[in-house]
Write a protein that holds these residues in place. Structure first.
Motif, PDB file in Angstrom:
ATOM      1  N   ASN A 380      16.036 -44.208   4.274  1.00  0.00           N
ATOM      2  CA  ASN A 380      17.046 -43.439   3.560  1.00  0.00           C
ATOM      3  C   ASN A 380      17.703 -42.810   3.961  1.00  0.00           C
ATOM      4  N   LEU A 381      18.797 -42.411   3.617  1.00  0.00           N
ATOM      5  CA  LEU A 381      19.617 -40.947   4.208  1.00  0.00           C
ATOM      6  C   LEU A 381      20.387 -40.588   2.967  1.00  0.00           C
ATOM      7  N   ALA A 382      20.378 -39.174   3.151  1.00  0.00           N
ATOM      8  CA  ALA A 382      21.136 -38.718   1.839  1.00  0.00           C
ATOM      9  C   ALA A 382      22.165 -37.198   2.360  1.00  0.00           C
ATOM     10  N   LEU A 383      22.842 -37.318   1.903  1.00  0.00           N
ATOM     11  CA  LEU A 383      23.799 -36.326   1.815  1.00  0.00           C
ATOM     12  C   LEU A 383      24.532 -36.162   1.317  1.00  0.00           C
ATOM     13  N   SER A 384      24.222 -34.123   1.223  1.00  0.00           N
ATOM     14  CA  SER A 384      24.496 -33.163   0.033  1.00  0.00           C
ATOM     15  C   SER A 384      25.378 -32.264   0.550  1.00  0.00           C
ATOM     16  N   ARG A 385      26.837 -31.895  -0.434  1.00  0.00           N
ATOM     17  CA  ARG A 385      27.734 -31.111  -0.325  1.00  0.00           C
ATOM     18  C   ARG A 385      28.011 -31.239   1.542  1.00  0.00           C
ATOM     19  N   ILE A 396      29.811 -44.399  10.044  1.00  0.00           N
ATOM     20  CA  ILE A 396      28.153 -44.813  10.059  1.00  0.00           C
ATOM     21  C   ILE A 396      27.570 -45.392   8.997  1.00  0.00           C
ATOM     22  N   LEU A 397      28.038 -46.167   7.636  1.00  0.00           N
ATOM     23  CA  LEU A 397      27.593 -46.618   7.435  1.00  0.00           C
ATOM     24  C   LEU A 397      27.520 -48.040   8.213  1.00  0.00           C
ATOM     25  N   LYS A 398      28.130 -48.447   8.789  1.00  0.00           N
ATOM     26  CA  LYS A 398      29.213 -48.835   9.089  1.00  0.00           C
ATOM     27  C   LYS A 398      27.601 -49.838   9.915  1.00  0.00           C
ATOM     28  N   LEU A 399      26.686 -48.631  10.939  1.00  0.00           N
ATOM     29  CA  LEU A 399      25.965 -48.321  12.027  1.00  0.00           C
ATOM     30  C   LEU A 399      24.610 -48.395  11.666  1.00  0.00           C
ATOM     31  N   LEU A 400      24.212 -48.011  10.329  1.00  0.00           N
ATOM     32  CA  LEU A 400      22.724 -47.612  10.050  1.00  0.00           C
ATOM     33  C   LEU A 400      21.988 -49.329  10.041  1.00  0.00           C
ATOM     34  N   PRO A 401      20.633 -48.874  10.608  1.00  0.00           N
ATOM     35  CA  PRO A 401      20.466 -50.218  10.679  1.00  0.00           C
ATOM     36  C   PRO A 401      19.642 -50.473   9.215  1.00  0.00           C
ATOM     37  N   SER A 402      19.058 -52.211   9.709  1.00  0.00           N
ATOM     38  CA  SER A 402      18.796 -53.310   8.279  1.00  0.00           C
ATOM     39  C   SER A 402      17.653 -52.598   7.641  1.00  0.00           C
ATOM     40  N   SER A 403      16.931 -51.941   8.264  1.00  0.00           N
ATOM     41  CA  SER A 403      15.567 -51.327   7.326  1.00  0.00           C
ATOM     42  C   SER A 403      16.007 -50.337   6.346  1.00  0.00           C
ATOM     43  N   LEU A 404      17.292 -49.659   6.494  1.00  0.00           N
ATOM     44  CA  LEU A 404      17.797 -49.083   5.221  1.00  0.00           C
ATOM     45  C   LEU A 404      17.621 -49.443   3.657  1.00  0.00           C
ATOM     46  N   GLN A 405      17.098 -48.732   3.194  1.00  0.00           N
ATOM     47  CA  GLN A 405      16.442 -49.108   1.913  1.00  0.00           C
ATOM     48  C   GLN A 405      17.310 -47.945   0.327  1.00  0.00           C
ATOM     49  N   SER A 406      17.777 -46.806   0.934  1.00  0.00           N
ATOM     50  CA  SER A 406      18.967 -46.299   0.267  1.00  0.00           C
ATOM     51  C   SER A 406      19.759 -45.557   1.046  1.00  0.00           C
ATOM     52  N   ILE A 407      21.077 -45.049  -0.044  1.00  0.00           N
ATOM     53  CA  ILE A 407      22.207 -43.675   0.135  1.00  0.00           C
ATOM     54  C   ILE A 407      22.667 -43.229  -0.384  1.00  0.00           C
ATOM     55  N   GLU A 408      21.909 -41.776  -0.637  1.00  0.00           N
ATOM     56  CA  GLU A 408      22.618 -40.829  -1.739  1.00  0.00           C
ATOM     57  C   GLU A 408      23.751 -39.518  -1.151  1.00  0.00           C
ATOM     58  N   LEU A 409      25.057 -39.728  -2.352  1.00  0.00           N
ATOM     59  CA  LEU A 409      25.604 -38.625  -1.750  1.00  0.00           C
ATOM     60  C   LEU A 409      25.961 -37.995  -3.176  1.00  0.00           C
ATOM     61  N   GLU A 410      25.413 -37.121  -2.319  1.00  0.00           N
ATOM     62  CA  GLU A 410      25.830 -35.712  -3.249  1.00  0.00           C
ATOM     63  C   GLU A 410      27.059 -34.669  -3.459  1.00  0.00           C
ATOM     64  N   PHE A 411      27.269 -34.338  -3.956  1.00  0.00           N
ATOM     65  CA  PHE A 411      29.167 -33.313  -4.257  1.00  0.00           C
ATOM     66  C   PHE A 411      29.526 -33.340  -3.364  1.00  0.00           C
ATOM     67  N   ILE A 412      29.806 -34.730  -2.518  1.00  0.00           N
ATOM     68  CA  ILE A 412      30.645 -34.843  -1.950  1.00  0.00           C
ATOM     69  C   ILE A 412      32.023 -34.546  -1.978  1.00  0.00           C
ATOM     70  N   GLU A 413      32.754 -34.045  -0.886  1.00  0.00           N
ATOM     71  CA  GLU A 413      34.008 -33.394  -0.950  1.00  0.00           C
ATOM     72  C   GLU A 413      34.599 -33.969   0.112  1.00  0.00           C
ATOM     73  N   PHE A 414      36.165 -34.882  -0.229  1.00  0.00           N
ATOM     74  CA  PHE A 414      37.409 -35.618   0.254  1.00  0.00           C
ATOM     75  C   PHE A 414      38.139 -34.809   0.508  1.00  0.00           C
ATOM     76  N   PRO A 415      38.074 -33.550   1.605  1.00  0.00           N
ATOM     77  CA  PRO A 415      39.628 -32.819   1.592  1.00  0.00           C
ATOM     78  C   PRO A 415      41.181 -33.062   1.888  1.00  0.00           C
ATOM     79  N   PHE A 416      40.723 -34.179   2.955  1.00  0.00           N
ATOM     80  CA  PHE A 416      42.397 -35.065   3.201  1.00  0.00           C
ATOM     81  C   PHE A 416      42.451 -36.220   2.737  1.00  0.00           C
TER      82      PHE A 416
END
Length: 517
Positions: A380-385, A396-416
């Motif tokens: 489980n990987l979660a990133l906030s702000r 990064i997401l492509k490198l995550l192992p096959s054991s991955l069960q969940s991704i949480e992305l909270e209040f993510i900004e994309f400046p460019f």
């Protein structure tokens, strides 16, 4: 004449236990005290225990630690790291200042001006959080407490009792001694949580600790926040350089520092999870401890390389903008790389919390933050702000192992990146090939601010994102922005009020549902 047996006892004990299991612990405790028979057949179970610089919390903590049954059930220690203050401090530099006007006694209320102002602000926040909502039972319970508010002079006198007790505890280091004792007495202990948010909002605590449960009915008081925190709504303090900070400043993180030191040095305990959780308040662990090696950094690194360590929740005070030395130095990356058995990681910053000045700042260099190749068991990987570059996040997401069960992305900004979340989700569907997995597909959750910003409130879209990534659903943020999804998509939540949960629809629709006036 024999006393007739109450009808409730005609049910089998197993059924009574099942009924009681739906009650919160505080009601179970009251039920057990009504009679001896109920006390014997009503199960009481609590997996967590609370600690802070308060003698009542410590007394209950030690009582649980000494109980032959209850101590066996404890899996989590929650440290309330918020402390009461005699006056609000302003940390303009490494030395605090106090507004002389704030500590003057208000002649009408018989207590300091700042205390009066904070209590009035509490009443305002309560109305502001309720807004247009119809009266729910929890609203009425809080209103009844407000109507029964003690005179502010009496509130101040009780507040000072707590403050004096806190001073005594800290001088004797009773909280640290209790923590050490608990580590020895809780054989099933798995998680240690340190938070500045235990008090929540007035009459809405995040945790009903023994101290908070003992507050007099109608007790209005300045809500204490732990760590370095700006009470002004929407504002974020800038973390002071740790290498230049005074001990007085560092003690704002008293519970966090004790936890780091003790857990890194005491070998005979079984914990595998560590959480420094701000609960979306605008604060966190001072990020400047990762500028260069220091005592706190060394303790943190020692915990990361501990055999069996599996879960890290880390809220970071980064300020509202900038390109932070902690990430550039590489020490953060180096420390979390040591956690080779990590399965869960949640990282949050205070980036871009209402700061227009941060919009031109470069994105956080994710590859210098997340050593995903060192986490072969990550679930489980979660990133906030986080301010991110879409392509780097995809790498990064492509490198995550096959054991991955969940991704949480909270209040993510994309400046460019003008495509923002819309483009990210499209690339995730097209490039990750998760839909073709035979095994369980990772759950992807997006959390967004919504249009009424308040710490702890957010819109979550797990089902809508799953439908888009793994089915034929529409992109839930297509045509929207980073502030919120389209109307009708997602569900509103509040970390401090479970009763607030509602669909993300227009005011007229909420009115039809009977949620707002």
């Amino acid at each position: 004449m024999a006393t007739q047996r109450p009808w409730f006892f005609r049910f089998p004990p197993e059924m009574i236990s099942l009924i009681v299991s739906f009650l919160p612990n505080k009601d179970v405790k009251s039920l057990r005290l009504t009679c001896k028979a109920l006390g014997e057949i009503t199960p009481f179970s609590s997996s967590r225990v609370f600690l802070s610089a308060n003698s009542l919390n410590i007394q209950v903590f030690r009582a649980v630690a000494d109980h032959p049954k209850f101590r066996q059930e404890i899996t989590e220690i929650i440290w309330d790291d918020a402390r009461f203050v005699s006056a609000p401090l302003i940390w303009e530099n490494v030395h605090p200042t106090i507004d002389p006007q704030s500590v003057q006694t208000n002649p009408d209320e018989g207590c300091p001006n700042w205390f009066v102002e904070e209590c009035e602000e509490n009443r305002y926040r309560m109305r502001h959080r309720k807004h247009r909502d119809v009266d729910r039972p929890d609203h009425l319970a809080r209103k009844n407490q407000i109507d029964a508010q003690m005179p502010l002079k009496v509130c101040w006198e009780y507040y000072m009792q707590i403050l004096n007790d806190q001073t005594t505890v800290i001088e004797a280091q009773d909280d640290e001694k209790a923590f050490l004792y608990g580590l020895q007495r809780f054989p099933r202990l798995k998680r240690v949580t340190v938070t500045p948010a235990a008090h929540g909002w007035l009459f809405t605590p995040l945790y009903e600790t023994p101290m908070i449960r003992a507050f007099p009915y109608g007790f209005n008081y300045p809500i204490p926040r732990g760590w370095h925190f700006d009470q002004t709504e929407g504002q974020v303090v800038e973390p002071l350089p740790w290498s230049e900070a005074t001990e007085e400043y560092k003690e704002l993180w008293r519970g966090a520092r004790i936890t780091l030191r003790v857990l890194s040095q005491v070998k005979k305990h079984n914990f595998s999870e560590l959480s420094f959780d701000s609960k979306q308040l605008h604060t966190g662990i001072n990020f400047r401890i990762f500028d260069q090696p220091c005592e706190e950094y060394n303790h943190f690194a020692a915990i990361m390389k501990r055999p069996g360590f599996r879960r890290l929740h880390l809220s970071l005070l980064t300020g509202s903008s900038g390109y932070w030395a902690g990430f550039q130095s590489g020490y953060f990356h180096q420390a979390v790389s040591l956690a080779r058995e990590l399965t869960d990681i949640y990282l949050s910053t205070t980036f871009n919390l209402g700061s227009l000045s941060s919009l031109g700042d470069p994105p956080i260099p994710l590859k210098k933050v997340l050593p995903v190749m060192e986490w072969p068991n990550l679930c489980n990987l979660a990133l906030s702000r986080f301010s991110v570059d879409t392509s780097e996040l995809m790498d990064i997401l492509k490198l995550l192992p096959s054991s991955l069960q969940s991704i949480e992305l909270e209040f993510i900004e994309f400046p460019f990146d003008e495509s923002c979340l819309t483009g990210l989700l499209e690339r995730m569907r097209e490039e990750l090939n998760w839909a073709e997995r035979d095994q369980l597909k990772p759950t992807v959750t997006i959390a967004m601010e919504g249009h009424r910003r308040w710490p702890g409130r957010f819109i979550k879209l797990p089902d809508e994102v799953a439908s888009f990534l793994y089915g034929s659903g529409e992109n839930p943020v297509d045509g929207g922005d980073t502030c919120g999804p389209r109307n009708g998509w997602g569900t509103n939540h509040d970390l401090f009020e479970a009763e607030y949960t509602r669909p993300n629809v227009s005011i007229p629709d909420l009115r039809k549902l009977g949620i707002v006036r």
